[in-house]
Scaffold this motif. Structure first.
Motif, PDB file in Angstrom:
ATOM      1  N   GLU A 219       0.819  -1.206   0.000  1.00  0.00           N
ATOM      2  CA  GLU A 219       0.000   0.000   0.000  1.00  0.00           C
ATOM      3  C   GLU A 219       0.855   1.258   0.000  1.00  0.00           C
ATOM      4  OE1 GLU A 219       0.349  -1.314   4.365  1.00  0.00           O
ATOM      5  OE2 GLU A 219       0.358  -2.182   2.350  1.00  0.00           O
ATOM      6  N   ARG A 222       1.775   1.827  -3.672  1.00  0.00           N
ATOM      7  CA  ARG A 222       0.605   2.308  -4.401  1.00  0.00           C
ATOM      8  C   ARG A 222       0.264   3.744  -4.024  1.00  0.00           C
ATOM      9  NH1 ARG A 222      -2.885  -0.760  -2.207  1.00  0.00           N
ATOM     10  NH2 ARG A 222      -3.751   0.810  -0.814  1.00  0.00           N
ATOM     11  N   TRP A 232       1.049   3.622 -10.555  1.00  0.00           N
ATOM     12  CA  TRP A 232       1.792   2.635  -9.775  1.00  0.00           C
ATOM     13  C   TRP A 232       1.788   1.252 -10.422  1.00  0.00           C
ATOM     14  CZ3 TRP A 232      -0.500  -1.626  -7.306  1.00  0.00           C
ATOM     15  CH2 TRP A 232      -1.895  -1.648  -7.289  1.00  0.00           C
ATOM     16  N   ARG A 233       0.738   0.886 -11.129  1.00  0.00           N
ATOM     17  CA  ARG A 233       0.694  -0.444 -11.740  1.00  0.00           C
ATOM     18  C   ARG A 233       1.689  -0.584 -12.891  1.00  0.00           C
ATOM     19  NH1 ARG A 233      -4.679   0.688 -10.671  1.00  0.00           N
ATOM     20  NH2 ARG A 233      -5.733  -0.727  -9.218  1.00  0.00           N
ATOM     21  N   GLY A 237       2.960  -4.005 -11.928  1.00  0.00           N
ATOM     22  CA  GLY A 237       1.612  -4.524 -12.055  1.00  0.00           C
ATOM     23  C   GLY A 237       0.888  -4.522 -10.720  1.00  0.00           C
ATOM     24  N   ASP A 238      -0.155  -5.307 -10.633  1.00  0.00           N
ATOM     25  CA  ASP A 238      -0.948  -5.417  -9.414  1.00  0.00           C
ATOM     26  C   ASP A 238      -0.298  -6.447  -8.481  1.00  0.00           C
ATOM     27  OD1 ASP A 238      -3.873  -4.919  -8.198  1.00  0.00           O
ATOM     28  OD2 ASP A 238      -3.334  -7.031  -7.944  1.00  0.00           O
ATOM     29  N   ARG A 241      -2.516  -9.819  -8.880  1.00  0.00           N
ATOM     30  CA  ARG A 241      -2.536 -10.428 -10.218  1.00  0.00           C
ATOM     31  C   ARG A 241      -1.124 -10.656 -10.765  1.00  0.00           C
ATOM     32  NH1 ARG A 241      -6.600  -6.487 -10.451  1.00  0.00           N
ATOM     33  NH2 ARG A 241      -8.712  -7.344 -10.671  1.00  0.00           N
ATOM     34  N   GLN A 242      -0.238  -9.749 -10.497  1.00  0.00           N
ATOM     35  CA  GLN A 242       1.150  -9.883 -10.982  1.00  0.00           C
ATOM     36  C   GLN A 242       2.110 -10.130  -9.799  1.00  0.00           C
ATOM     37  OE1 GLN A 242      -0.852  -7.200 -12.510  1.00  0.00           O
ATOM     38  NE2 GLN A 242      -1.190  -8.786 -14.071  1.00  0.00           N
ATOM     39  N   ARG A 243       1.667 -10.929  -8.861  1.00  0.00           N
ATOM     40  CA  ARG A 243       2.498 -11.162  -7.679  1.00  0.00           C
ATOM     41  C   ARG A 243       3.873 -11.715  -8.063  1.00  0.00           C
ATOM     42  NH1 ARG A 243       1.908 -11.700  -2.099  1.00  0.00           N
ATOM     43  NH2 ARG A 243       3.513 -13.018  -1.160  1.00  0.00           N
ATOM     44  N   TRP A 246       6.169  -8.893  -8.681  1.00  0.00           N
ATOM     45  CA  TRP A 246       6.536  -8.244  -7.416  1.00  0.00           C
ATOM     46  C   TRP A 246       7.601  -9.067  -6.697  1.00  0.00           C
ATOM     47  CZ3 TRP A 246       4.280  -4.016  -4.437  1.00  0.00           C
ATOM     48  CH2 TRP A 246       3.410  -3.227  -5.182  1.00  0.00           C
TER      49      TRP A 246
END
Length: 370
Positions: A219, A222, A232-233, A237-238, A241-243, A246
């Motif tokens: 957070e 973001r 930020w995406r 990415g998210d 969804r794109q763990r 990350w």
């Protein structure tokens, strides 16, 4: 957002100051932060073809032993800067002469002048025999090749630093393959991540108040990006969804890749410390971080550093579990340059000599009162 917000200690802060405060917390200068909507990837206005190798388009001697290079970079789709502090004897070098290299990475503002301007490292006798490279980073670039919705492309910060800049320095400026890397704030994250993603490239890496575990506080990534006008995406990415992306950019999940690299991690706890002047004011309220305030004691005045300290301890423990040679220094103190300068000086023996340990460091991850 209202025109004014109240800090945790009751101080009323103008909203304009919040931009500067968040910029400072994330490593970005007020001027850059006020330019909301500026995309991190636009490091320069000069267009370049992806098929054209990165190359130096300008070289300026700004002071004794200090060069500023401007590099036309396909990875940045523009130009990027590198400040080079040259060692004694560099001007009279012969073909084949090489010097060990220390890469110093600035915070999220990417200001490549930080270390020579603020810390005056050109005057440090310990660096007379080392080539020091200080590359620029695009604003809020997070030392990463951006995902950009799966399209990739600029800014490819990691590629700029570790492929383009490194190749140029080793080919044309006497840089050896004995390398170490260190950084402050977002640059501390970059130092440890780079060493993990490129195993064997650096014999040592040091983080000072680094944002070392993004998935521990996604957070903050973001909210900080949104507040500064960055999408930020586009970064990774998210986080759901794109763990996988990350995790590929989070030192916690890259721990095993640091085996064989000496790592030093330092951070404060957010309370006033020995290097904070009497009467140091608390951080202004930063919306993205204030939700985390209940997790910390009331005496914390630098919430940014408290969060960075938590992440640094988490990663230090993970590195120990993975069998990495990690030393730590955790102390009372805020997210402030005076601590980073101290930590850099104490860590230089490890960074400059693969067989040395940083002065005063330990392998413990409990807080210290230094």
């Amino acid at each position: 957002m209202t025109l004014h917000n109240r800090s945790r200690l009751g101080r009323v802060v103008p909203a304009a100051a919040l931009v500067s405060a968040l910029a400072s917390a994330l490593g970005a200068p007020p001027a850059a932060a006020s330019a909301v909507g500026v995309h991190s990837g636009r490091a320069g206005a000069t267009a370049t073809s992806p098929d054209t190798p990165a190359h130096v388009v300008d070289e300026v001697q700004i002071a004794h032993r200090q060069l500023d290079l401007t590099i036309l970079s396909p990875s940045l789709a523009g130009t990027g800067k590198v400040r080079v502090l040259t060692p004694d004897g560099w001007d009279s070098r012969r073909p084949g002469d090489r010097w060990p290299v220390l890469y110093l990475l600035p915070g999220g503002d990417g200001d490549y002048e930080t270390f020579t301007r603020d810390y005056r490292i050109a005057d440090w006798p310990e660096l007379r025999n080392t080539l020091v490279a200080m590359p620029q980073m695009p604003f809020y670039g997070f030392y990463s090749n951006w995902w950009n919705g799966g399209a990739g492309g600029a800014p490819a910060v990691e590629t700029f630093h570790l492929d383009e800049v490194r190749t140029i320095l080793e080919r044309d400026y006497g840089a050896d393959r004995q390398r170490a890397v260190a950084g402050e704030s977002q640059g501390g994250y970059g130092a440890v991540k780079y060493a993990a993603r490129r195993p064997g490239m650096f014999h040592a890496a040091a983080s000072f108040s680094g944002f070392l575990h993004p998935l521990q506080h996604p957070e903050a990534i973001r909210g900080g990006a949104e507040f500064l006008g960055v999408e930020w995406r586009d970064l990774w990415g998210d986080p759901v969804r794109q763990r996988r992306i990350w995790e590929e950019n989070d030192p916690y999940y890259l721990a095993e890749q640091l085996r064989g690299t000496r790592v030093h991690i330092a951070a404060g706890d957010g309370t006033p410390g020995a290097l904070d002047p009497p009467g140091t004011e608390p951080d202004p309220e930063i919306p993205v971080l204030e939700d985390l305030a209940p997790l910390y004691p009331d005496e914390v005045i630098s919430l940014t550093e408290a969060v960075m300290g938590d992440e640094s301890r988490t990663v230090a423990r993970r590195l120990q579990e993975a069998g990495v040679h990690v030393t730590t220094h955790f102390y009372r103190g805020t997210h402030s340059p005076q601590y980073w300068e101290r930590e850099l000086r104490q860590t230089l023996p490890m960074l400059l000599d693969p067989l040395s340990a940083p002065s005063g460091s330990t392998t413990a991850v409990a807080p210290e009162n230094a």
